[in-house]
Design a protein around this motif. Structure first.
Motif, PDB file in Angstrom:
ATOM      1  N   THR A  31      32.386  40.113  50.195  1.00 44.87           N
ATOM      2  CA  THR A  31      33.759  40.346  49.751  1.00 44.87           C
ATOM      3  C   THR A  31      33.967  39.787  48.347  1.00 44.87           C
ATOM      4  OG1 THR A  31      34.411  40.043  52.060  1.00 44.87           O
ATOM      5  CG2 THR A  31      36.169  40.090  50.440  1.00 44.87           C
ATOM      6  N   TYR A  32      33.418  38.617  48.096  1.00 38.56           N
ATOM      7  CA  TYR A  32      33.523  38.010  46.768  1.00 38.56           C
ATOM      8  C   TYR A  32      32.805  38.879  45.732  1.00 38.56           C
ATOM      9  CZ  TYR A  32      33.366  34.502  43.088  1.00 38.56           C
ATOM     10  OH  TYR A  32      33.510  33.836  41.902  1.00 38.56           O
ATOM     11  N   ARG A  33      31.630  39.374  46.089  1.00 33.36           N
ATOM     12  CA  ARG A  33      30.874  40.229  45.167  1.00 33.36           C
ATOM     13  C   ARG A  33      31.628  41.526  44.885  1.00 33.36           C
ATOM     14  NH1 ARG A  33      24.438  41.494  45.399  1.00 33.36           N
ATOM     15  NH2 ARG A  33      24.355  42.612  43.445  1.00 33.36           N
TER      16      ARG A  33
ATOM     17  N   LEU B 204      37.743  36.109  31.342  1.00 35.99           N
ATOM     18  CA  LEU B 204      38.534  37.238  31.847  1.00 35.99           C
ATOM     19  C   LEU B 204      38.505  37.292  33.368  1.00 35.99           C
ATOM     20  CD1 LEU B 204      37.919  40.391  29.623  1.00 35.99           C
ATOM     21  CD2 LEU B 204      40.095  39.532  30.450  1.00 35.99           C
ATOM     22  N   ALA B 205      37.329  37.102  33.945  1.00 35.98           N
ATOM     23  CA  ALA B 205      37.194  37.161  35.399  1.00 35.98           C
ATOM     24  C   ALA B 205      37.961  36.022  36.067  1.00 35.98           C
ATOM     25  CB  ALA B 205      35.727  37.116  35.803  1.00 35.98           C
ATOM     26  N   LYS B 206      38.023  34.871  35.416  1.00 39.48           N
ATOM     27  CA  LYS B 206      38.720  33.730  36.005  1.00 39.48           C
ATOM     28  C   LYS B 206      40.230  33.900  35.983  1.00 39.48           C
ATOM     29  CE  LYS B 206      35.234  30.205  35.440  1.00 39.48           C
ATOM     30  NZ  LYS B 206      34.896  28.929  34.856  1.00 39.48           N
TER      31      LYS B 206
ATOM     32  N   THR C 174      39.318  30.762  42.362  1.00 38.42           N
ATOM     33  CA  THR C 174      39.400  29.765  43.428  1.00 38.42           C
ATOM     34  C   THR C 174      38.479  30.068  44.598  1.00 38.42           C
ATOM     35  OG1 THR C 174      41.267  30.957  44.366  1.00 38.42           O
ATOM     36  CG2 THR C 174      41.757  29.126  42.889  1.00 38.42           C
ATOM     37  N   ARG C 175      37.871  31.240  44.566  1.00 40.78           N
ATOM     38  CA  ARG C 175      36.921  31.665  45.607  1.00 40.78           C
ATOM     39  C   ARG C 175      37.568  31.629  46.992  1.00 40.78           C
ATOM     40  NH1 ARG C 175      30.748  32.020  46.010  1.00 40.78           N
ATOM     41  NH2 ARG C 175      30.753  33.241  47.896  1.00 40.78           N
ATOM     42  N   TYR C 176      38.658  32.405  47.128  1.00 42.85           N
ATOM     43  CA  TYR C 176      39.350  32.490  48.415  1.00 42.85           C
ATOM     44  C   TYR C 176      38.512  33.196  49.472  1.00 42.85           C
ATOM     45  CZ  TYR C 176      43.839  31.007  46.490  1.00 42.85           C
ATOM     46  OH  TYR C 176      44.851  30.294  45.928  1.00 42.85           O
TER      47      TYR C 176
END
Length: 128
Positions: free
Chosen positions: A107-109, A90-92, A99-101
């Motif tokens: 920010t990612y967390r 689901l998260a993907k 893609t870890r922009y």
């Protein structure tokens, strides 16, 4: 990385008291069946629900009685591992997470947290 992940666990209790920092069990696949991971979990009093690799089983059986006992595996609990796999799927679906922009970890967390909150709200039926 396991020690860092376990150190980050803080689940608030209902009412008073300090937050829980130790899960009841860690459910993982065969890739995490190393002795180091099992020792870390055992030292913290956490049950390891991790099946053994086939080469580890063969090595233990080759040693005979000196090979030791196989680690205990709660198969009923292990069958629920797919819940975690579905959560990652689901998260993907969020392209920025897959893609870890984001360049900064904070920010990612935040994006992962937002994704988890929206997923939780959808499960409750309160779609925003």
């Amino acid at each position: 990385m396991l020690a860092e992940v376990l150190a980050d666990i803080h689940v608030p209790r209902h009412g008073k008291g300090r937050p829980r920092t130790r899960p009841d069990a860690v459910i993982a696949d065969k890739a995490y069946s190393s002795g180091t991971i099992r020792r870390q979990l055992r030292s913290r009093g956490i049950a390891a629900v991790i099946p053994e690799k086939s080469d580890t089983i063969a090595a233990r059986e080759r040693r005979g009685s000196r090979g030791g006992r196989p680690p205990k595996l709660d198969t009923g609990l292990y069958k629920n591992r797919n819940v975690v796999e579905r959560s990652f799927a689901l998260a993907k679906q969020w392209r920025a997470l897959a893609t870890r922009y984001d360049k900064l970890a904070i920010t990612y967390r935040a994006a992962v947290t937002l994704c988890a909150i929206l997923t939780w709200l959808r499960r409750l039926g309160d779609t925003p």
